[in-house]
Design an enzyme around this catalytic site. Structure first.
Site, PDB file in Angstrom:
ATOM      1  N   HIS A 206       0.573  -1.517  -0.360  1.00  0.00           N
ATOM      2  CA  HIS A 206       0.019   0.323   0.077  1.00  0.00           C
ATOM      3  C   HIS A 206       0.714   1.241   0.030  1.00  0.00           C
ATOM      4  O   HIS A 206       1.656   1.421   0.382  1.00  0.00           O
ATOM      5  CB  HIS A 206      -1.066  -0.033   1.315  1.00  0.00           C
ATOM      6  CG  HIS A 206       0.259  -0.051   2.238  1.00  0.00           C
ATOM      7  ND1 HIS A 206       0.424  -1.094   3.012  1.00  0.00           N
ATOM      8  CD2 HIS A 206      -0.068   1.529   3.118  1.00  0.00           C
ATOM      9  CE1 HIS A 206       1.672  -0.273   3.782  1.00  0.00           C
ATOM     10  NE2 HIS A 206       0.889   0.541   4.759  1.00  0.00           N
ATOM     11  N   ASP A 208       0.663   4.881   1.790  1.00  0.00           N
ATOM     12  CA  ASP A 208       0.455   5.946   3.211  1.00  0.00           C
ATOM     13  C   ASP A 208      -0.537   7.474   2.252  1.00  0.00           C
ATOM     14  O   ASP A 208       0.116   7.717   1.752  1.00  0.00           O
ATOM     15  CB  ASP A 208       0.965   6.059   3.830  1.00  0.00           C
ATOM     16  CG  ASP A 208       2.133   4.937   4.556  1.00  0.00           C
ATOM     17  OD1 ASP A 208       1.256   4.174   4.680  1.00  0.00           O
ATOM     18  OD2 ASP A 208       3.069   5.251   5.328  1.00  0.00           O
ATOM     19  N   HIS A 268       4.455   0.260  -0.158  1.00  0.00           N
ATOM     20  CA  HIS A 268       5.719  -0.343   0.767  1.00  0.00           C
ATOM     21  C   HIS A 268       4.890  -1.981   1.089  1.00  0.00           C
ATOM     22  O   HIS A 268       3.003  -1.975   1.396  1.00  0.00           O
ATOM     23  CB  HIS A 268       6.672  -0.101   1.779  1.00  0.00           C
ATOM     24  CG  HIS A 268       5.426   0.836   2.377  1.00  0.00           C
ATOM     25  ND1 HIS A 268       5.077   1.987   1.977  1.00  0.00           N
ATOM     26  CD2 HIS A 268       4.954   0.348   4.373  1.00  0.00           C
ATOM     27  CE1 HIS A 268       3.777   2.697   3.538  1.00  0.00           C
ATOM     28  NE2 HIS A 268       3.718   2.427   4.049  1.00  0.00           N
ATOM     29  N   ARG A 278       8.428  -8.867  15.275  1.00  0.00           N
ATOM     30  CA  ARG A 278       8.494  -7.527  14.680  1.00  0.00           C
ATOM     31  C   ARG A 278       7.485  -6.233  15.340  1.00  0.00           C
ATOM     32  O   ARG A 278       6.845  -6.528  15.325  1.00  0.00           O
ATOM     33  CB  ARG A 278       8.232  -7.144  13.139  1.00  0.00           C
ATOM     34  CG  ARG A 278       8.625  -5.543  13.162  1.00  0.00           C
ATOM     35  CD  ARG A 278       8.316  -5.191  11.551  1.00  0.00           C
ATOM     36  NE  ARG A 278       8.110  -4.103  10.495  1.00  0.00           N
ATOM     37  CZ  ARG A 278       9.220  -3.754  10.363  1.00  0.00           C
ATOM     38  NH1 ARG A 278      10.730  -3.941  10.247  1.00  0.00           N
ATOM     39  NH2 ARG A 278       9.099  -2.250  10.109  1.00  0.00           N
TER      40      ARG A 278
END
Ligand code: GA4
Length: 336
Positions: A206, A208, A268, A278
């Site tokens: 996607h 941002d 990204h 993570r």
């Protein structure tokens, strides 16, 4: 034969074929360096992303909030669910947005205006809600400062006056910004042979929607950016080496529009690690809802050169929240 305990959960929706990807070195910027504005502009034009080093934010401030977030995520599922479902703010697990996107992730999404960590979220930090609130506020304060400094250097590098042309929208008390804490649980099942050659999507590809995003993660890898020059099939993913001491800043859709396409809102995604979880914290800097967004006149010499039409952030945001993660939302701004 190894039986996968979570096989039903690790369904096709999460699994992606491993594709060729290498670690790339992203441009590093010390915001106090005399050449910073030039490095930032080049990085935003080429990659849409750069790394901020030597920023002066104490590591303890970051790790303190990271630990608070982990305390939250380690609670029983039934407790966490009380802070959800996200509306869009609150706790969410596996479902991203409201249009069917799924990812191997759990998260807390907060509005950054001081009084909006909702009571339903805050009550979950039973032992010490104030500690969490302070941690978030302090962290956001520090990150917002870096974000504005970077935006001012961008304006300098592009020779735009006044230099607060972008940063004023973030500093505005009505700025519609948000803050996200993501935990991508490790997935040991990925190591079994049946799944070799597969990766698990933590957060699908996607861009941002906001102006700018500032990310800090622990030392677990997973973040990938889509490189501008495809290798024939059009998509080359590059892995970003994690660095828990630095911030990664990426260009959002609104900044691509305001720079008339000169800066790239980078596509990204996050892939899951098989053995380490993570934890990332991202500040999304957005303008006030009624702010009109269009290419800056000083970057467009003739009207025909303007690639995008004008929209308010509210119009764009509403449309974005109705879209799927991987949709090309920027086309809503297209002039043609
Ligand atoms: C992507 C960037 C931010 O994480 C976010 C995301 C939002 C959400 O998780 O609610 C969206 C996504 C993001 C863009 C398209 C819509 C809205 C999920 C989704 C499918 C908080 C944001 O502002 O936009």
């Amino acid at each position: 034969m190894v039986v996968l305990s979570h096989q039903s959960a690790l369904n096709e929706l999460f699994l992606v074929k491993t594709c060729k990807s290498t670690f790339i070195g992203v441009p590093e910027v010390d915001l106090t360096h005399p050449e910073a504005k030039t490095t930032i502009v080049k990085a935003c034009q080429e990659f849409g992303l750069f790394k901020v080093v030597n920023h002066g934010v104490p590591l303890e401030l970051m790790t303190h909030l990271e630990n608070e977030a982990l305390k939250f995520f380690m609670q029983p599922q039934s407790l966490k669910d009380k802070a959800g479902p996200p509306d869009p703010y609150g706790y969410g697990s596996k479902r991203i947005g409201t249009n069917g996107d799924l990812g191997w992730v759990e998260y807390l999404l907060l509005n950054t205006n001081p009084d909006v960590i909702s009571p339903k979220t805050l009550q979950l930090f039973e032992q010490n809600p104030e500690m969490f609130r302070c941690g978030v506020e302090e962290y956001i304060g520090a990150v917002k400062k870096i974000c504005c400094e970077a935006l001012e250097l961008m304006a300098d590098g592009l020779e735009i006056v006044p230099r607060n042309v972008f940063s004023r929208m973030i500093r505005d008390e009505r700025s519609d910004s948000c803050f996200r804490m993501n935990r991508y649980p490790e997935c040991p099942e990925l190591k079994v042979e049946a799944l070799s050659g597969r990766n698990l999507t933590g957060f699908g590809e996607h861009t941002d929607p906001q102006i700018i995003s500032v990310l800090r993660s622990n030392n677990t890898s997973g973040l990938q950016i889509c490189l501008p020059d495809g290798d024939g099939d059009g998509t080359t993913w590059a892995s970003i080496q994690p660095d828990h001491t630095s911030f990664f800043i990426n260009v959002g859709d609104l900044l691509q529009v305001m720079t008339n396409g000169s800066f790239k809102s980078v596509k990204h995604r996050v892939l899951v690690d098989s053995s380490m979880s993570r934890l990332s914290m991202i500040y999304f800097g957005g303008p006030p809802l009624n702010e009109k967004i269009a290419p800056l006149p000083s970057l467009v010499s003739r009207e025909e050169e303007s690639l995008y039409r004008e929209l308010t952030w509210l119009e764009y945001k509403n449309a974005a929240y109705k879209s799927k993660l991987s949709d090309n939302r920027l086309s809503l701004f297209d002039k043609s």
